[in-house]
Design an enzyme around this catalytic site. Structure first.
Site, PDB file in Angstrom:
ATOM      1  N   LYS A 149     -20.367  13.521 -33.171  1.00 27.14           N
ATOM      2  CA  LYS A 149     -20.110  13.457 -31.607  1.00 27.14           C
ATOM      3  C   LYS A 149     -19.396  14.554 -31.182  1.00 27.14           C
ATOM      4  CE  LYS A 149     -17.691   9.756 -31.581  1.00 27.14           C
ATOM      5  NZ  LYS A 149     -17.586   9.166 -32.778  1.00 27.14           N
TER       6      LYS A 149
ATOM      7  N   ARG B 275     -13.666   2.665 -26.802  1.00 27.90           N
ATOM      8  CA  ARG B 275     -13.700   2.208 -28.348  1.00 27.90           C
ATOM      9  C   ARG B 275     -13.605   0.675 -28.342  1.00 27.90           C
ATOM     10  NH1 ARG B 275     -12.420   7.239 -31.180  1.00 27.90           N
ATOM     11  NH2 ARG B 275     -12.679   6.944 -33.253  1.00 27.90           N
TER      12      ARG B 275
ATOM     13  N   ARG C 183     -16.046  16.588 -44.279  1.00 27.64           N
ATOM     14  CA  ARG C 183     -14.769  17.132 -43.395  1.00 27.64           C
ATOM     15  C   ARG C 183     -13.371  17.058 -43.851  1.00 27.64           C
ATOM     16  NH1 ARG C 183     -15.314  14.474 -37.555  1.00 27.64           N
ATOM     17  NH2 ARG C 183     -14.053  12.752 -38.210  1.00 27.64           N
TER      18      ARG C 183
ATOM     19  N   ARG D  73      -7.899  16.380 -42.645  1.00 27.29           N
ATOM     20  CA  ARG D  73      -7.554  15.492 -41.793  1.00 27.29           C
ATOM     21  C   ARG D  73      -6.729  14.169 -42.862  1.00 27.29           C
ATOM     22  NH1 ARG D  73     -11.364  14.428 -36.731  1.00 27.29           N
ATOM     23  NH2 ARG D  73     -10.691  12.223 -37.172  1.00 27.29           N
TER      24      ARG D  73
ATOM     25  N   ARG E 267     -12.372   2.803 -41.001  1.00 25.09           N
ATOM     26  CA  ARG E 267     -12.793   2.952 -39.688  1.00 25.09           C
ATOM     27  C   ARG E 267     -14.176   2.630 -39.004  1.00 25.09           C
ATOM     28  NH1 ARG E 267     -12.190   9.357 -39.702  1.00 25.09           N
ATOM     29  NH2 ARG E 267     -12.675   9.344 -37.585  1.00 25.09           N
TER      30      ARG E 267
HETATM   31  P1  AMP Z   1     -11.571  10.411 -33.543  1.00 19.47           P
HETATM   32  O1  AMP Z   1     -11.098  11.829 -33.675  1.00 19.47           O
HETATM   33  O2  AMP Z   1     -12.069  10.095 -32.029  1.00 19.47           O
HETATM   34  O3  AMP Z   1     -12.263   9.854 -34.669  1.00 19.47           O
HETATM   35  O4  AMP Z   1     -10.138   9.545 -33.509  1.00 19.47           O
HETATM   36  C1  AMP Z   1      -9.090   9.598 -34.355  1.00 19.47           C
HETATM   37  C2  AMP Z   1      -8.340   8.454 -34.500  1.00 19.47           C
HETATM   38  O5  AMP Z   1      -7.579   8.318 -33.060  1.00 19.47           O
HETATM   39  C3  AMP Z   1      -8.898   6.878 -34.613  1.00 19.47           C
HETATM   40  O6  AMP Z   1      -9.402   6.738 -35.717  1.00 19.47           O
HETATM   41  C4  AMP Z   1      -8.105   5.949 -33.882  1.00 19.47           C
HETATM   42  O7  AMP Z   1      -7.014   5.748 -34.779  1.00 19.47           O
HETATM   43  C5  AMP Z   1      -7.494   6.805 -32.838  1.00 19.47           C
HETATM   44  N1  AMP Z   1      -8.292   7.003 -31.366  1.00 19.47           N
HETATM   45  C6  AMP Z   1      -9.020   8.022 -30.823  1.00 19.47           C
HETATM   46  N2  AMP Z   1      -9.760   7.492 -29.686  1.00 19.47           N
HETATM   47  C7  AMP Z   1      -9.310   6.091 -29.729  1.00 19.47           C
HETATM   48  C8  AMP Z   1      -9.643   5.200 -28.520  1.00 19.47           C
HETATM   49  N3  AMP Z   1     -10.347   5.553 -27.571  1.00 19.47           N
HETATM   50  N4  AMP Z   1      -9.018   3.829 -28.964  1.00 19.47           N
HETATM   51  C9  AMP Z   1      -8.243   3.601 -29.952  1.00 19.47           C
HETATM   52  N5  AMP Z   1      -7.799   4.495 -30.756  1.00 19.47           N
HETATM   53  C10 AMP Z   1      -8.600   5.736 -30.669  1.00 19.47           C
END
Ligand code: AMP
Length: 189
Positions: A16, A90, A129, A135, A146
């Site tokens: 994404k 989400r 990654r 990370r 996740r």
């Molecule tokens: P991402 O980089 O989008 O995969 O986000 C990394 C982490 O941030 C996720 O695993 C969640 O813990 C948190 N996170 C990011 N966006 C959201 C969202 N819209 N709602 C809840 N948690 C989020």
């Protein structure tokens, strides 16, 4: 240019972020990645960042309240809302609240793009990654969590946006260029 919003959905590791950057350049929209926003808070050591870090490290979801507060603040700061949401919404609660926010900011939701990928391939991508970007939320246990969180809490949004007639599916398993082409074809149609 007119206000508009796009949403980019797909399991963690579907690509994404990479595709979102490309779409933003081509269609002159701003990427709003709630994950990036949260990581910025963690880096600068804000209270929000401290509260979010443990949750993120475990691969669980930060509360809707925190996420919606961040998104609202961002939208309010823009002259014209032209955005691509990446990793947001989400949960169904976030999606419902987003509908309200977009109304408030007079911004139509144009399309929801769903990047479809093979889950095991995605896990492999994420492990790669983890090595490249170091990370803390990219170890195998967190990755599996996740995926489960995505299936349980985020996948219901597919039906939510299908019912609204907004969902378009993209095959996310090609090369970066192939996926980009498919997305362009959908957005230009
Ligand atoms: P991402 O980089 O989008 O995969 O986000 C990394 C982490 O941030 C996720 O695993 C969640 O813990 C948190 N996170 C990011 N966006 C959201 C969202 N819209 N709602 C809840 N948690 C989020």
């Amino acid at each position: 240019m007119n206000p508009e919003a796009l949403i980019f959905m797909g399991p963690p590791g579907a690509g994404k972020g990479t595709q979102a950057q490309k779409i933003c350049e081509t269609y002159k929209v701003e990427q709003i990645s709630t994950g990036d926003m949260l990581r910025a808070h963690v880096r600068s050591g804000t209270e929000l960042g401290k509260a979010a870090k443990t949750i993120m490290d475990a691969g669980s979801l930060v509360s809707d309240e925190i996420i919606l507060g961040m998104v609202r603040e961002k939208l309010a700061s823009m002259d014209t809302v032209r955005v691509l949401f990446d990793g947001f919404p989400r949960t169904v609660g976030q999606a419902e609240a987003l509908n309200g926010l977009l109304q408030e900011f007079n911004t139509p939701l144009r399309q929801v793009l769903l990047l479809e990928v093979d889950e095991e391939a995605v896990v492999q991508r994420l492990l790669q990654r983890a090595v490249e970007q170091n990370r803390p939320d990219d170890n195998e246990q967190t990755i599996r969590n996740r995926m489960q969180v995505y299936q349980q809490q985020t996948a219901p949004l597919i039906a939510f946006y299908e019912q609204a007639g907004l969902l378009k599916k993209v095959n996310g398993m090609g090369t970066i260029e192939q996926v980009e082409q498919s997305i362009h074809a959908l957005l230009d149609a």
